[in-house]
Design an enzyme around this catalytic site. Sequence first.
Site, short mmCIF file in Angstrom:
data_model
loop_
_atom_site.label_atom_id
_atom_site.label_comp_id
_atom_site.label_asym_id
_atom_site.label_seq_id
_atom_site.Cartn_x
_atom_site.Cartn_y
_atom_site.Cartn_z
N GLY A 181 37.00 38.16 58.94
CA GLY A 181 36.36 39.42 59.27
C GLY A 181 37.20 40.19 60.27
O GLY A 181 38.11 39.64 60.88
N CYS A 238 39.83 32.10 59.23
CA CYS A 238 40.23 33.22 60.09
C CYS A 238 39.12 33.51 61.12
O CYS A 238 38.87 32.69 61.99
CB CYS A 238 40.58 34.44 59.26
SG CYS A 238 41.56 35.67 60.17
N TYR A 239 38.41 34.63 61.02
CA TYR A 239 37.32 34.91 61.97
C TYR A 239 36.28 33.79 61.92
O TYR A 239 35.72 33.42 62.96
CB TYR A 239 36.65 36.24 61.65
CG TYR A 239 35.54 36.60 62.62
CD1 TYR A 239 35.82 37.29 63.79
CD2 TYR A 239 34.23 36.21 62.38
CE1 TYR A 239 34.81 37.60 64.70
CE2 TYR A 239 33.21 36.51 63.28
CZ TYR A 239 33.51 37.20 64.44
OH TYR A 239 32.51 37.49 65.33
N HIS A 298 44.45 32.46 55.38
CA HIS A 298 43.60 32.71 54.21
C HIS A 298 44.07 31.87 53.03
O HIS A 298 45.04 32.24 52.35
CB HIS A 298 43.63 34.19 53.84
CG HIS A 298 42.94 35.07 54.83
ND1 HIS A 298 41.58 35.32 54.78
CD2 HIS A 298 43.42 35.74 55.90
CE1 HIS A 298 41.25 36.12 55.78
NE2 HIS A 298 42.34 36.39 56.48
N GLU A 326 42.60 31.61 50.24
CA GLU A 326 42.14 32.21 48.98
C GLU A 326 43.14 33.18 48.37
O GLU A 326 43.04 33.49 47.18
CB GLU A 326 40.81 32.94 49.21
CG GLU A 326 40.86 34.16 50.09
CD GLU A 326 40.69 33.87 51.58
OE1 GLU A 326 40.28 34.79 52.32
OE2 GLU A 326 40.98 32.73 52.00
N GLY A 382 34.87 47.62 25.50
CA GLY A 382 35.65 46.88 26.48
C GLY A 382 35.20 45.43 26.56
O GLY A 382 34.22 45.02 25.93
N ASP A 413 33.81 43.67 29.01
CA ASP A 413 32.54 43.37 29.67
C ASP A 413 31.34 43.69 28.78
O ASP A 413 30.46 42.86 28.59
CB ASP A 413 32.45 44.13 30.99
CG ASP A 413 33.64 43.88 31.88
OD1 ASP A 413 34.19 42.76 31.81
OD2 ASP A 413 34.04 44.79 32.63
N SER A 414 31.30 44.89 28.23
CA SER A 414 30.15 45.24 27.39
C SER A 414 30.15 44.44 26.09
O SER A 414 29.09 44.12 25.56
CB SER A 414 30.11 46.74 27.11
OG SER A 414 31.12 47.12 26.21
N LYS A 448 35.97 38.80 36.19
CA LYS A 448 36.53 39.13 34.89
C LYS A 448 37.02 37.88 34.14
O LYS A 448 36.81 37.76 32.93
CB LYS A 448 37.69 40.12 35.06
CG LYS A 448 38.39 40.51 33.76
CD LYS A 448 37.53 41.41 32.90
CE LYS A 448 37.53 42.83 33.44
NZ LYS A 448 36.83 43.76 32.54
#
Length: 520
Positions: free
Chosen positions: A61, A88-89, A176, A178, A232, A234-235, A376
């Site tokens: 953060g 981190c934070y 980090h 990630e 697309g 997602d839909s 995604k």
Amino acid sequence: MQTKSLAQQDKILILDFGSQYTQLIARRVRDLGVYCEIHPFDWSETKIREFAPKGIILSGGPESVHLHNTPRISQAVFDCQRPILGICYGMQALAHQLGGKVEPSNKREFGQVEITKTAPSLLLEKITEDTFDVWMSHGDKITAMPPGFTAVAASENAPFVVMCDENRHYYGLQFHPEVTHTSHGQDILSCFVLTICQASAQWTAENIIDELIGRIRQQVGTEQVLLGLSGGVDSSVAAALLQRAIGSQLTCVFVDNGLLRLNEAQQVMSTFVEHLGVKVILVNAATKFYQALQGLNDPEDKRKAIGKTFIEVFEKEAQKLSDVKWLAQGTIYPDVIESAGSDTGKAHVIKSHHNVGGLPPEMNLQLCEPLRLLFKDEVRKIGIALGLPDKIVMRHPFPGPGLGVRILGEVKVEYADLVRQADAIFIDCLHEFNYYHKVSQAFAVFLPVKAVGVMGDARSYEYVVALRAVQTTDFMTAQWAQLPYELLAQTANRIINEIPGIARVTYDISSKPPATIEWE
């Protein structure tokens, strides 16, 4: 392995202290096959207890723990007696609240830094090297560890880069893990989630499908659902998922807004109607969208106009259908985050999405978003598991407003036709050179300026298009793709020779940040 519902699966809780990377933590944990959710740092004791996490990760953060009125770890986190990983934070808050000392650093660390292991730890047991690179982003540092902790890694500037209390299973990382810039970051998260928390990897495509189908059936019951099918990823996955969950209760509406890719309407109808047996209504509303966009130049104004028109078209179609109670959309988690719609409330609005943020009160439909908490890559995995063809599941992302945000300034029919053809040629060349799947997203952008050219023996004065291709793993950061000159040359030659009205082709070499992936 017997399928377990989400309530029965092992879960990791991520508490958000405002880091721009919090969503990446969730994605990395899910990559390990373990379900996780992001919630605000001050999530209530009751909700933490009901969530029953196997472990808790405290995000980074922007704040400083030595200042007053900055976020703190709630007592409920310690009371649940689960392993804790502070990043981190999150690490600094852990140290500060457990009796350590955090102070401003004389030398801040931002970017890649080499750290050295100084003692063994379960958290680093997969890393065999004594030194490795990590991604730092901090201005404070721990100058005294809390009682019970051991320092197990240090950098040149910070003596306590990794700290561990193996008895209580409390761990802290000043960097980090990630982000992809940290080597062995996923190994560290794997050690925490799978080894220390002993979470079982049950978040698989098959289990996700079972879970989502159960949620859909519980949410909509026997009522009719209307889905906005765009073609697309997602839909399309949302349509296939809903078809499996509720079958004939689903009606899809495909709106040809005049801002689609080349031949997209025909491809969608062929895939879903002919091959999957989905009920799809095709609506040609191009004229209505172009009228709504007339005179608009600002990207946000265009997005809102497209979104408003989209809703109007759907409302009109819904009124033609009897007993429709739900509007389904392919909203995914990054859409929610970028629109500041997450539960944490930490995100800043980058751009609006016409399919995020609920529906206007005059639209008498409830909202069903079965993919809302998926990334995604998870959507692609379940699309494959549902039997969708690769040409749909693995295609590059396409913005909800379509070519409306790939035409700079006012949107006109002429401009859309030009950029649509240029985009198709670019994608065709990427496939020909076997580069389509080597880049994460590629497209053409129309620039409403003219440049002088020579066509045959005559002077020309025609439009310019820009090509954009990026490589990324998370779409939160991206590098411009270094495509072969031969590919770019062939693409440019074909565009100029085959599309009357385009005189020049440029290539965008901007990375994100500072640029965004889309131009608008």
